[in-house]
Design a protein around this motif. Structure first.
Motif, short mmCIF file in Angstrom:
data_model
loop_
_atom_site.label_atom_id
_atom_site.label_comp_id
_atom_site.label_asym_id
_atom_site.label_seq_id
_atom_site.Cartn_x
_atom_site.Cartn_y
_atom_site.Cartn_z
N ASN A 1 18.03 3.80 -3.82
CA ASN A 1 17.70 2.85 -4.29
C ASN A 1 18.12 1.63 -3.46
O ASN A 1 18.59 1.94 -2.33
CB ASN A 1 18.41 2.74 -5.72
CG ASN A 1 17.87 3.55 -6.83
OD1 ASN A 1 16.71 3.46 -7.18
ND2 ASN A 1 18.67 4.13 -7.16
N GLY A 2 17.54 0.48 -3.86
CA GLY A 2 17.94 -0.76 -2.96
C GLY A 2 17.69 -0.82 -1.72
O GLY A 2 16.42 -0.46 -1.11
N TYR A 3 18.53 -1.23 -0.57
CA TYR A 3 18.20 -1.44 0.62
C TYR A 3 17.92 -0.05 1.39
O TYR A 3 16.98 0.14 2.39
CB TYR A 3 19.20 -1.97 1.40
CG TYR A 3 19.52 -3.50 1.10
CD1 TYR A 3 18.54 -4.33 1.44
CD2 TYR A 3 20.53 -3.99 0.07
CE1 TYR A 3 18.75 -5.68 1.16
CE2 TYR A 3 20.84 -5.45 -0.22
CZ TYR A 3 19.89 -6.24 0.24
OH TYR A 3 20.05 -7.46 -0.06
N ASN B 1 0.86 -1.41 0.05
CA ASN B 1 0.07 0.06 0.02
C ASN B 1 0.71 1.35 0.23
O ASN B 1 0.36 2.34 0.12
CB ASN B 1 -0.98 -0.04 1.22
CG ASN B 1 -1.92 -1.14 0.90
OD1 ASN B 1 -2.32 -1.44 0.03
ND2 ASN B 1 -2.52 -1.44 2.12
N VAL B 2 2.37 0.88 -0.18
CA VAL B 2 3.12 2.25 -0.05
C VAL B 2 2.66 2.92 -1.31
O VAL B 2 2.77 2.22 -2.46
CB VAL B 2 4.67 1.87 0.25
CG1 VAL B 2 5.40 3.24 0.03
CG2 VAL B 2 4.50 1.56 1.64
N ASP B 3 2.58 4.16 -1.51
CA ASP B 3 2.26 5.09 -2.76
C ASP B 3 3.74 5.06 -3.56
O ASP B 3 4.64 5.31 -3.39
CB ASP B 3 2.07 6.45 -2.17
CG ASP B 3 1.62 7.29 -3.45
OD1 ASP B 3 1.52 6.88 -4.53
OD2 ASP B 3 1.12 8.34 -2.95
N ARG B 4 3.18 4.59 -4.77
CA ARG B 4 4.22 4.46 -5.93
C ARG B 4 4.79 5.64 -5.96
O ARG B 4 6.03 5.73 -6.69
CB ARG B 4 3.64 3.82 -7.17
CG ARG B 4 3.23 2.30 -6.95
CD ARG B 4 4.33 1.29 -7.02
NE ARG B 4 5.29 1.27 -7.99
CZ ARG B 4 6.34 0.71 -8.31
NH1 ARG B 4 6.72 -0.06 -7.15
NH2 ARG B 4 6.89 0.78 -9.25
N LYS B 5 4.21 6.73 -6.08
CA LYS B 5 4.63 8.15 -6.62
C LYS B 5 5.92 8.55 -5.54
O LYS B 5 6.84 9.04 -6.00
CB LYS B 5 3.62 9.20 -6.74
CG LYS B 5 2.44 9.07 -7.53
CD LYS B 5 1.32 10.14 -7.34
CE LYS B 5 0.25 9.66 -8.49
NZ LYS B 5 -0.83 10.71 -8.46
N VAL B 6 5.81 8.14 -4.20
CA VAL B 6 6.51 8.45 -3.21
C VAL B 6 7.95 7.69 -3.74
O VAL B 6 9.09 8.23 -3.50
CB VAL B 6 6.23 8.03 -2.10
CG1 VAL B 6 7.23 8.35 -0.81
CG2 VAL B 6 5.11 8.86 -1.45
N ILE B 7 7.87 6.33 -3.96
CA ILE B 7 8.92 5.57 -4.36
C ILE B 7 9.43 6.13 -5.32
O ILE B 7 10.98 6.15 -5.55
CB ILE B 7 8.40 4.05 -4.60
CG1 ILE B 7 8.14 3.20 -3.21
CG2 ILE B 7 9.73 3.24 -4.97
CD1 ILE B 7 7.41 2.03 -3.59
N GLU B 8 8.94 6.51 -6.60
CA GLU B 8 9.65 6.83 -7.72
C GLU B 8 10.36 8.33 -7.36
O GLU B 8 11.16 8.50 -8.11
CB GLU B 8 8.31 7.37 -8.95
CG GLU B 8 7.67 5.80 -9.31
CD GLU B 8 8.81 4.99 -9.83
OE1 GLU B 8 9.95 5.48 -10.56
OE2 GLU B 8 8.72 3.74 -9.85
#
Length: 280
Positions: free
Chosen positions: A185-187, A170-177
């Protein structure tokens, strides 16, 4: 001569912090009083029913009789040692299950390969009643401590897995991008962005897991336990000691409440902002 010397000094501002602290203290006392209304009402009804003779003492002992039985358990049956043993089983098995569930949930939530490897098997296993595993574990692992811990760990793993998996997904993909665009990135991305955003559901899973560990403890201590609350409960059932049964049930309830308070304390440490979400 300094032109500002003749200007009147501003009046001292009133101290706001003591008033805020006083208001918080009053709010805390009111919250504690509201929480105590339910248990105190039950105890009052119990005292009235047993004192008036509306209930047979062999079915529901009075509070003084229960207090006397508690004292006998404390001195004759080493009740503190029995509680410590059962608590160790619940916390040990619950910790193992929570760590496994968290690891598998994060792996399945972050990776499609992890989901394909773990999710179907775990969804199938979680529908198996854990009580049905008791005779199987006795045949496989005997009657020692290991099958008890394994049963508790297996039952507590699934709530943590489901909540960790849902929290990560459920983590927002926009935040990840956005974080990837800043070079994260990564860990580091997982540890600094994904897991903190998934913390609310992870703590929900931990709360369920610790609660389930106390519930499964009762079944686990049926595996030929020679000590612990389950041992006392079995003996009380054999000899129809209602007071001992009620005392053990009350202790189990307190253990569950203690587990919930531990999770609440951890939430205040790791997510202090959640305390201010309530509207009133």
């Amino acid at each position: 001569m300094n032109a500002f010397a003749s200007l009147p000094l501003p009046e001292a501002l009133p101290l706001v912090e003591p008033a805020v602290q006083q208001q918080r203290g009053l709010s805390g006392r009111l919250s504690l009083a509201r929480r105590a209304i339910g248990p105190l009402s039950i105890v009052a009804a119990w005292v009235i029913a047993t004192t008036a003779g509306w209930v047979d003492p062999s079915i529901l002992p009075s509070p003084p009789a229960l207090a006397e039985g508690f004292g006998q358990l404390w001195t004759e049956q080493n009740l503190p040692g029995q509680i410590a043993l059962s608590l160790g089983r619940a916390l040990g098995g619950g910790a193992i299950g929570a760590v496994l569930g968290l690891s598998l949930g994060v792996a399945a939530g972050l990776s499609r390969i992890g989901e394909e490897l773990f999710d179907a098997s775990l969804q199938m296993l979680r529908t198996v009643p854990f009580l049905a595993l008791v005779p199987l574990f006795i045949v496989w692992f005997g009657i020692g401590e290991f099958p008890k811990l394994l049963l508790i760990a297996l039952a507590t793993m699934f709530p943590m897995y489901l909540n960790a998996y849902a929290g990560v997904r459920n983590v927002d993909r926009k935040v990840i991008e956005a974080m990837r665009s800043f070079g994260l990135n990564g860990y580091r991305l997982v540890g600094e962005v994904v897991l903190p955003l998934a913390l609310p559901q992870i703590f929900t899973g931990l709360r369920f897991s610790l609660g389930v560990s106390v519930l499964v403890l009762i079944a686990a201590e049926q595996i030929n336990a020679s000590a612990g609350l389950g041992y006392l409960l079995n003996n009380a059932q054999t000899y129809q000691q209602v007071d001992v049964i009620l005392i053990c049930i009350g202790i189990y309830a307190l253990l569950g409440l203690g587990a919930d308070l531990i999770v609440r304390a951890l939430e205040r440490v790791f997510m202090p902002w959640r305390a201010n979400i309530a509207v009133r």
